[in-house]
Motif scaffolding. Structure first.
Motif, PDB file in Angstrom:
ATOM      1  N   GLU A  62       0.821  -1.217   0.000  1.00  0.00           N
ATOM      2  CA  GLU A  62       0.000   0.000   0.000  1.00  0.00           C
ATOM      3  C   GLU A  62       0.854   1.267   0.000  1.00  0.00           C
ATOM      4  O   GLU A  62       0.491   2.263  -0.615  1.00  0.00           O
ATOM      5  N   THR A  63       1.987   1.230   0.671  1.00  0.00           N
ATOM      6  CA  THR A  63       2.866   2.400   0.710  1.00  0.00           C
ATOM      7  C   THR A  63       3.414   2.702  -0.675  1.00  0.00           C
ATOM      8  O   THR A  63       3.437   3.863  -1.100  1.00  0.00           O
ATOM      9  N   ARG A  66       0.657   4.155  -2.764  1.00  0.00           N
ATOM     10  CA  ARG A  66       0.434   5.551  -2.398  1.00  0.00           C
ATOM     11  C   ARG A  66       1.523   6.447  -2.995  1.00  0.00           C
ATOM     12  O   ARG A  66       1.225   7.517  -3.532  1.00  0.00           O
ATOM     13  N   ASP A  67       2.773   6.018  -2.912  1.00  0.00           N
ATOM     14  CA  ASP A  67       3.871   6.810  -3.467  1.00  0.00           C
ATOM     15  C   ASP A  67       3.717   6.986  -4.974  1.00  0.00           C
ATOM     16  O   ASP A  67       3.955   8.076  -5.508  1.00  0.00           O
ATOM     17  N   VAL A  69       0.846   6.789  -6.795  1.00  0.00           N
ATOM     18  CA  VAL A  69      -0.325   7.628  -7.081  1.00  0.00           C
ATOM     19  C   VAL A  69      -0.021   9.092  -6.794  1.00  0.00           C
ATOM     20  O   VAL A  69      -0.263   9.968  -7.639  1.00  0.00           O
ATOM     21  N   HIS A  70       0.515   9.378  -5.641  1.00  0.00           N
ATOM     22  CA  HIS A  70       0.780  10.777  -5.278  1.00  0.00           C
ATOM     23  C   HIS A  70       1.872  11.381  -6.176  1.00  0.00           C
ATOM     24  O   HIS A  70       1.748  12.537  -6.605  1.00  0.00           O
ATOM     25  N   LEU A  99      -7.141  11.458  -4.713  1.00  0.00           N
ATOM     26  CA  LEU A  99      -5.934  10.649  -4.525  1.00  0.00           C
ATOM     27  C   LEU A  99      -6.242   9.377  -3.741  1.00  0.00           C
ATOM     28  O   LEU A  99      -5.733   8.301  -4.077  1.00  0.00           O
ATOM     29  N   ALA A 100      -7.080   9.483  -2.722  1.00  0.00           N
ATOM     30  CA  ALA A 100      -7.465   8.295  -1.957  1.00  0.00           C
ATOM     31  C   ALA A 100      -8.209   7.299  -2.849  1.00  0.00           C
ATOM     32  O   ALA A 100      -7.976   6.086  -2.777  1.00  0.00           O
ATOM     33  N   CYS A 103      -5.703   5.600  -5.053  1.00  0.00           N
ATOM     34  CA  CYS A 103      -4.967   4.581  -4.279  1.00  0.00           C
ATOM     35  C   CYS A 103      -5.820   3.328  -4.134  1.00  0.00           C
ATOM     36  O   CYS A 103      -5.316   2.206  -4.287  1.00  0.00           O
ATOM     37  N   ASP A 104      -7.105   3.502  -3.864  1.00  0.00           N
ATOM     38  CA  ASP A 104      -8.015   2.356  -3.771  1.00  0.00           C
ATOM     39  C   ASP A 104      -8.087   1.608  -5.101  1.00  0.00           C
ATOM     40  O   ASP A 104      -8.101   0.372  -5.130  1.00  0.00           O
ATOM     41  N   SER A 107      -4.856  -0.307  -5.587  1.00  0.00           N
ATOM     42  CA  SER A 107      -4.810  -1.379  -4.604  1.00  0.00           C
ATOM     43  C   SER A 107      -5.696  -2.536  -5.054  1.00  0.00           C
ATOM     44  O   SER A 107      -5.308  -3.706  -4.969  1.00  0.00           O
TER      45      SER A 107
END
Length: 192
Positions: A62-63, A66-67, A69-70, A99-100, A103-104, A107
């Motif tokens: 997940e990290t 996130r990296d 996507v952001h 962004l969330a 990430c989803d 994921s």
């Protein structure tokens, strides 16, 4: 019933299940270490995820998503071709939610979590003038981001999915406009 069939086949058994597949692909679901089907969830520690017949790298978590996507959307917001499209549709206060959601999406696509709830295609169909140049730029920026953040095997996995998604979206955009889709070939990574 499907999980029972998987247990009977042991660790070598693979299954397809539309609830556990991520958007934009038909990869196989993963198995827990005891051979039981793993459907969703966020943990990577107790299961092996199989993508295109190959175990998913343990470094993808997940990290890292996130990296990616952001980092990618940081580039998008600075890009002269793509930023106007996003700035017109996403207000400054809405970026954290977007962004969330992305990430989803990633994921669900790569880790087989069930967090993403949505339909990614309709917002893209609503963009007047969305065309080949936009998809190519999107893919170039995405490739640069995943190559910067991820090890080569994980970057390749991200790009494989991104290329599939882009092709699917390009076909859908043309179809929604009443255009022929016959000549639309997938964009190859080497052609970016």
């Amino acid at each position: 019933m499907r999980a029972k069939q998987l247990r009977a086949g042991g660790r070598q058994a693979l299954a397809r299940n539309s609830r556990s597949r991520g958007p934009g692909d038909n990869a196989e679901i993963g198995l827990e270490e005891d051979g039981n089907a793993q459907m969703g969830g966020n943990s990577r520690s107790n299961r092996t995820i199989i993508v295109d017949g190959v175990p998913l790298s343990d470094v993808l978590d997940e990290t890292m998503i996130r990296d990616v996507v952001h980092g990618f959307y940081d580039e998008i917001r600075r890009d002269e071709l793509l930023s106007p499209i996003f700035h017109e549709r996403i207000q400054p206060g809405e970026w954290p939610g977007h962004l969330a959601k992305m990430c989803d999406f990633w994921s669900a696509t790569l880790l087989r979590t069930a967090r993403y709830e949505g339909r990614p295609l309709p917002p893209h169909l609503a963009i007047v003038g969305l065309g080949e140049a936009h998809f190519r730029r999107w893919l170039k920026l995405f490739r640069a981001t995943v190559r910067h953040i991820c090890p080569p095997d994980v970057a390749a996995l991200f790009m494989n999915r991104a290329l599939r998604i882009a092709h699917s979206f390009r076909l859908a955009v043309a179809f929604s406009r009443g255009e022929t889709t016959i000549g639309i070939e997938p964009i190859a990574e080497n052609d970016l």
